[in-house]
Design a protein around this motif. Structure first.
Motif, PDB file in Angstrom:
ATOM      1  N   PHE A  94      42.405  46.160  58.585  1.00 23.73           N
ATOM      2  CA  PHE A  94      41.754  45.822  57.086  1.00 23.73           C
ATOM      3  C   PHE A  94      40.975  45.141  56.817  1.00 23.73           C
ATOM      4  CE2 PHE A  94      45.897  46.873  57.584  1.00 23.73           C
ATOM      5  CZ  PHE A  94      46.066  48.846  56.268  1.00 23.73           C
ATOM      6  N   ALA A  95      39.615  46.004  56.227  1.00 23.99           N
ATOM      7  CA  ALA A  95      38.510  45.017  56.645  1.00 23.99           C
ATOM      8  C   ALA A  95      37.730  45.625  54.860  1.00 23.99           C
ATOM      9  CB  ALA A  95      37.088  45.478  57.462  1.00 23.99           C
ATOM     10  N   VAL A  96      38.669  45.408  53.745  1.00 22.14           N
ATOM     11  CA  VAL A  96      38.122  45.920  52.555  1.00 22.14           C
ATOM     12  C   VAL A  96      37.516  44.973  51.613  1.00 22.14           C
ATOM     13  CG1 VAL A  96      40.581  47.438  52.755  1.00 22.14           C
ATOM     14  CG2 VAL A  96      40.399  45.355  51.976  1.00 22.14           C
ATOM     15  N   GLY A  97      37.193  43.815  52.258  1.00 17.99           N
ATOM     16  CA  GLY A  97      36.615  43.067  51.146  1.00 17.99           C
ATOM     17  C   GLY A  97      37.574  42.062  50.170  1.00 17.99           C
ATOM     18  N   ALA A  98      37.092  41.342  48.757  1.00 21.47           N
ATOM     19  CA  ALA A  98      37.815  40.916  48.273  1.00 21.47           C
ATOM     20  C   ALA A  98      37.783  42.019  47.281  1.00 21.47           C
ATOM     21  CB  ALA A  98      37.359  39.482  47.432  1.00 21.47           C
ATOM     22  N   GLN A  99      38.700  42.539  46.655  1.00 17.75           N
ATOM     23  CA  GLN A  99      38.062  43.858  45.263  1.00 17.75           C
ATOM     24  C   GLN A  99      38.778  43.186  43.822  1.00 17.75           C
ATOM     25  OE1 GLN A  99      35.992  45.460  46.099  1.00 17.75           O
ATOM     26  NE2 GLN A  99      35.450  45.505  47.789  1.00 17.75           N
ATOM     27  N   GLY A 100      39.782  42.401  44.003  1.00 19.40           N
ATOM     28  CA  GLY A 100      39.865  41.821  42.935  1.00 19.40           C
ATOM     29  C   GLY A 100      38.788  40.399  42.219  1.00 19.40           C
ATOM     30  N   ALA A 101      38.935  40.438  40.977  1.00 18.35           N
ATOM     31  CA  ALA A 101      37.893  38.903  40.910  1.00 18.35           C
ATOM     32  C   ALA A 101      39.297  38.467  40.430  1.00 18.35           C
ATOM     33  CB  ALA A 101      37.274  39.670  39.328  1.00 18.35           C
ATOM     34  N   LYS A 102      38.343  36.998  40.815  1.00 16.95           N
ATOM     35  CA  LYS A 102      39.750  35.461  39.811  1.00 16.95           C
ATOM     36  C   LYS A 102      39.482  35.732  38.422  1.00 16.95           C
ATOM     37  CE  LYS A 102      39.262  32.773  43.023  1.00 16.95           C
ATOM     38  NZ  LYS A 102      38.735  31.005  43.911  1.00 16.95           N
ATOM     39  N   GLN A 103      40.316  35.713  37.527  1.00 12.00           N
ATOM     40  CA  GLN A 103      40.444  35.926  36.009  1.00 12.00           C
ATOM     41  C   GLN A 103      40.602  34.758  35.376  1.00 12.00           C
ATOM     42  OE1 GLN A 103      40.462  38.844  34.498  1.00 12.00           O
ATOM     43  NE2 GLN A 103      39.562  39.757  36.928  1.00 12.00           N
ATOM     44  N   LEU A 104      40.171  33.920  33.862  1.00 10.29           N
ATOM     45  CA  LEU A 104      39.933  33.417  32.873  1.00 10.29           C
ATOM     46  C   LEU A 104      40.840  32.962  32.901  1.00 10.29           C
ATOM     47  CD1 LEU A 104      36.687  33.565  32.582  1.00 10.29           C
ATOM     48  CD2 LEU A 104      37.354  31.329  34.143  1.00 10.29           C
ATOM     49  N   GLY A 105      41.445  33.935  32.656  1.00  5.37           N
ATOM     50  CA  GLY A 105      43.198  34.062  31.442  1.00  5.37           C
ATOM     51  C   GLY A 105      43.206  33.800  30.457  1.00  5.37           C
ATOM     52  N   LEU A 106      41.955  33.999  29.793  1.00  7.79           N
ATOM     53  CA  LEU A 106      41.947  33.307  28.567  1.00  7.79           C
ATOM     54  C   LEU A 106      41.916  34.202  27.309  1.00  7.79           C
ATOM     55  CD1 LEU A 106      37.892  32.287  28.028  1.00  7.79           C
ATOM     56  CD2 LEU A 106      39.970  31.404  29.200  1.00  7.79           C
ATOM     57  N   PRO A 107      42.137  33.669  25.945  1.00  9.65           N
ATOM     58  CA  PRO A 107      42.226  34.483  25.177  1.00  9.65           C
ATOM     59  C   PRO A 107      41.580  35.459  23.812  1.00  9.65           C
ATOM     60  CG  PRO A 107      42.705  33.075  24.365  1.00  9.65           C
ATOM     61  CD  PRO A 107      42.735  32.208  25.590  1.00  9.65           C
ATOM     62  N   GLY A 108      41.537  36.878  24.193  1.00 10.97           N
ATOM     63  CA  GLY A 108      40.450  37.607  23.788  1.00 10.97           C
ATOM     64  C   GLY A 108      39.514  38.354  25.332  1.00 10.97           C
ATOM     65  N   ALA A 109      40.130  37.659  26.083  1.00 11.81           N
ATOM     66  CA  ALA A 109      39.495  38.235  27.137  1.00 11.81           C
ATOM     67  C   ALA A 109      39.065  40.037  27.098  1.00 11.81           C
ATOM     68  CB  ALA A 109      40.424  37.912  29.000  1.00 11.81           C
ATOM     69  N   GLU A 110      40.151  40.485  26.536  1.00 11.74           N
ATOM     70  CA  GLU A 110      39.559  42.036  26.749  1.00 11.74           C
ATOM     71  C   GLU A 110      38.842  43.168  25.934  1.00 11.74           C
ATOM     72  OE1 GLU A 110      42.352  39.813  25.677  1.00 11.74           O
ATOM     73  OE2 GLU A 110      42.002  40.953  23.398  1.00 11.74           O
ATOM     74  N   SER A 111      38.413  42.034  24.885  1.00 11.65           N
ATOM     75  CA  SER A 111      36.433  42.262  24.123  1.00 11.65           C
ATOM     76  C   SER A 111      36.029  42.705  24.932  1.00 11.65           C
ATOM     77  CB  SER A 111      36.488  40.689  23.582  1.00 11.65           C
ATOM     78  OG  SER A 111      37.348  40.215  23.070  1.00 11.65           O
ATOM     79  N   ARG A 112      35.138  43.881  24.151  1.00  7.71           N
ATOM     80  CA  ARG A 112      34.480  44.571  24.972  1.00  7.71           C
ATOM     81  C   ARG A 112      33.011  43.092  25.300  1.00  7.71           C
ATOM     82  NH1 ARG A 112      31.054  47.221  21.654  1.00  7.71           N
ATOM     83  NH2 ARG A 112      31.398  46.677  19.825  1.00  7.71           N
ATOM     84  N   GLY A 113      32.270  43.518  26.116  1.00  9.44           N
ATOM     85  CA  GLY A 113      31.022  43.073  26.482  1.00  9.44           C
ATOM     86  C   GLY A 113      31.068  41.661  27.853  1.00  9.44           C
ATOM     87  N   VAL A 114      32.643  41.142  27.892  1.00  6.56           N
ATOM     88  CA  VAL A 114      33.529  40.838  29.013  1.00  6.56           C
ATOM     89  C   VAL A 114      33.235  40.945  29.924  1.00  6.56           C
ATOM     90  CG1 VAL A 114      35.296  39.301  29.049  1.00  6.56           C
ATOM     91  CG2 VAL A 114      34.295  39.403  27.039  1.00  6.56           C
ATOM     92  N   TYR A 115      33.066  41.244  31.117  1.00  5.85           N
ATOM     93  CA  TYR A 115      32.786  41.808  32.331  1.00  5.85           C
ATOM     94  C   TYR A 115      32.818  40.171  33.634  1.00  5.85           C
ATOM     95  CZ  TYR A 115      29.972  44.371  28.950  1.00  5.85           C
ATOM     96  OH  TYR A 115      29.455  45.174  27.983  1.00  5.85           O
ATOM     97  N   SER A 116      33.786  41.023  34.908  1.00  5.64           N
ATOM     98  CA  SER A 116      33.039  39.453  36.167  1.00  5.64           C
ATOM     99  C   SER A 116      32.843  40.477  37.227  1.00  5.64           C
ATOM    100  CB  SER A 116      34.839  40.587  37.235  1.00  5.64           C
ATOM    101  OG  SER A 116      34.527  41.738  37.728  1.00  5.64           O
ATOM    102  N   ALA A 117      31.585  39.374  37.062  1.00  5.95           N
ATOM    103  CA  ALA A 117      30.438  39.548  38.055  1.00  5.95           C
ATOM    104  C   ALA A 117      31.117  40.790  38.959  1.00  5.95           C
ATOM    105  CB  ALA A 117      30.332  38.169  38.570  1.00  5.95           C
ATOM    106  N   LYS A 118      31.678  40.964  40.000  1.00  9.89           N
ATOM    107  CA  LYS A 118      31.834  41.538  40.969  1.00  9.89           C
ATOM    108  C   LYS A 118      31.845  43.140  40.290  1.00  9.89           C
ATOM    109  CE  LYS A 118      33.176  42.011  44.683  1.00  9.89           C
ATOM    110  NZ  LYS A 118      34.164  41.635  44.941  1.00  9.89           N
ATOM    111  N   ASP A 119      32.058  43.261  39.252  1.00  8.45           N
ATOM    112  CA  ASP A 119      31.961  44.872  38.356  1.00  8.45           C
ATOM    113  C   ASP A 119      30.362  45.033  37.924  1.00  8.45           C
ATOM    114  OD1 ASP A 119      34.883  44.847  38.514  1.00  8.45           O
ATOM    115  OD2 ASP A 119      35.153  44.953  36.773  1.00  8.45           O
ATOM    116  N   PHE A 120      30.533  43.369  37.344  1.00 10.05           N
ATOM    117  CA  PHE A 120      28.924  44.101  36.778  1.00 10.05           C
ATOM    118  C   PHE A 120      27.638  43.834  37.884  1.00 10.05           C
ATOM    119  CE2 PHE A 120      25.070  42.298  34.872  1.00 10.05           C
ATOM    120  CZ  PHE A 120      24.315  42.816  33.930  1.00 10.05           C
TER     121      PHE A 120
END
Ligand SMILES: Cc1cc2nc3c(=O)[nH]c(=O)nc-3n(C[C@H](O)[C@H](O)[C@H](O)COP(=O)(O)OP(=O)(O)OC[C@H]3O[C@@H](n4cnc5c(N)ncnc54)[C@H](O)[C@@H]3O)c2cc1C
Length: 446
Positions: free
Chosen positions: A97-123
């Motif tokens: 398995f050489a699938v890379g690291a496809q998940g992003a560490k989360q900050l777990g902050l209130p309001g993290a689901e707001s629009r305009g908030v992205y993980s760098a990997k996705d961006f």
């Protein structure tokens, strides 16, 4: 001759495949994306053409080996078209398995689901045109917080300040847990954006944290030698898009506006403390608010838990590394029985998330492959399914084969010429599949 499946066609998977094939075994590579390359294709900064072209050539060489087969557009995992159990039904002798690291560490902050908030990997996937990210909403505004102070954070700032065709960002604020001496980016990478550093705001920021730096014996005048050599150069003056730093600050809460988009970020202010040789951040009860309309968090990646391998915290469960028991090894472990899963390996960023550049991933793939080759000497041939049989049995999925990859490359070359650009790449799967079919029909009519 034995058969090995390699899941993932980034640098780790492809160089592992090469090594195993060169030892005389049959290799079948399954890759989620239509095209090979992983982050070398879809992560490395878009304008690093020379590096990307060089790597593409090396990957093409691996795939040209007659005993390396390629199956693209083939996601493996619990939510995918092919499960690990499906792969095992084909009875390969080993799976890497050489699938890379496809998940992003989360900050777990209130309001993290707001629009305009992205993980760098996705961006990063978005601006590097990886489907489906390329077609998703990664809109940016005028004031962008980039959380983190490593190379990925610098790449994201580079895009926002320099190459984003929409040029929305006027102020990019790098938010860092620790201070300027703890910057983790390479000076070479920072050089791409140093002209945008707002010198006045940088000096004000150094003044704001002066006491905290002094408390751990850090002297701001030494920053030029340590992490910010650009401070020795003349100030290029005010830029349209400016780069700022907010040190000693950890995100605490995201506050959306009435439309649901991030409007404000609350940070906890930290102090610096000595931990042996290291300098660590320690939270205080003071907070501050920063107005932003976009936030990209670049705090590292984790392994994808949906793949279906035993998973603990952020990574797959493996045996201890043979040379350093504190490090993860290459063989996957079943934690329930505390035993190695025979013939199941992980390499590259799948073994150790966010660990190093392409050269490191290559080396890791090759070291893992050497372990696989040793293992193959100890087992009998499993007489598993041939490549043709695998493709036949997976015919309900629209898989992409090696000859089809070549047709896609031709279609992209033709498209590039038509548009007068050096390198063109399709940014959605449907367009790639249509281009392959069109190329096939053209070849048939010639
Ligand atoms: C933003 C960014 C910039 C970088 N810039 C540089 C740079 O300038 N120079 C440099 O040397 N290094 C750079 N790197 C590091 C480099 O990209 C990595 O070291 C390297 O790509 C890791 O290789 P890998 O094969 O382990 O994983 P990846 O490259 O991530 O490859 C993983 C592969 O697995 C496939 N896959 C994922 N999930 C599945 C699944 N479920 N089923 C099937 N296939 C799957 C993916 O499609 C992909 O092809 C950068 C990394 C990032 C994030």
């Amino acid at each position: 001759m034995k058969t090995v499946f390699v899941v993932g066609a980034g640098p780790a998977g492809l160089f592992a495949a090469q090594k195993i094939a060169q030892a005389g075994h049959e290799v079948v590579v399954f890759n989620r994306d239509i095209k090979p390359g992983g982050l070398a294709e879809y992560g490395i900064y878009p304008t690093k053409d020379k590096m990307k072209v060089g790597l593409r050539k090396q990957f093409a060489k691996v795939l040209s080996l007659p005993n390396v087969h390629y199956i693209g557009h083939a996601c493996v995992g619990n939510g995918c078209g092919i499960s690990i159990a499906d792969l095992q039904e084909f009875r390969p002798n080993a799976i890497v398995f050489a699938v890379g690291a496809q998940g992003a560490k989360q900050l777990g902050l209130p309001g993290a689901e707001s629009r305009g908030v992205y993980s760098a990997k996705d961006f990063v996937y978005f601006y590097n045109l990886l489907p489906p990210f390329a077609a998703q909403d990664f809109s940016t505004g005028k004031r962008v917080a980039v959380v983190g102070m490593g190379n990925v954070a610098v790449d994201v700032a580079h895009w926002l300040l320099v190459d984003d065709p929409h040029h929305t960002a006027e102020d990019v604020i790098v938010i860092a847990r620790r201070g300027p001496f703890e910057a983790k980016f390479d000076k070479k990478e920072f050089a791409y954006i140093e002209a945008h550093l707002d010198r006045q705001s940088f000096q004000e920021e150094l003044k704001r944290i002066h006491e905290q730096l002094a408390a751990v014996g850090q002297e701001p005048t030494k920053l030029c030698d340590a992490t910010f050599p650009c401070l020795l150069k003349p100030d290029p003056g005010q830029q349209k898009a400016r780069l700022h730093f907010r040190f000693l600050s950890s995100p605490k809460a995201i506050h959306p506006d009435s439309s649901g988009r991030i409007a404000r970020l609350t940070v906890t202010e930290n102090i610096l403390v000595k931990r042996g040789e290291d300098v660590a951040a320690q939270a205080t009860d003071k907070t501050a608010d920063i107005e932003v309309d976009t936030m990209v968090f670049a705090i590292g990646d984790v392994a994808d838990p949906t793949l279906g391998l035993p998973y603990n915290k952020d990574s797959y469960v493996t045996n201890p590394h043979p040379e350093d028991a504190k490090q993860p090894g290459y063989q996957v472990l079943n934690p329930q029985v505390g035993q190695i899963m025979d013939g199941i390996y992980v390499v590259g960023w799948a073994r150790k998330a966010s660990e190093g550049l392409v050269g490191i991933a290559r080396h890791d793939g090759e070291v893992g492959a050497a372990e696989v080759i040793k293992y193959l000497q100890t087992v009998a041939d499993s007489n598993g399914a041939s490549y043709d049989e695998i493709v036949r049995r997976l015919a309900s999925l629209r898989l992409v084969t090696k000859p089809e990859l070549e047709l896609l490359a031709k279609a992209e070359e033709r498209e590039g010429k038509a548009r007068g650009i050096q390198y063109f790449k399709f940014s959605d799967d449907e367009a790639m599949l249509a281009a392959i079919e069109e190329q096939k029909s053209q070849t048939a009519t010639v």
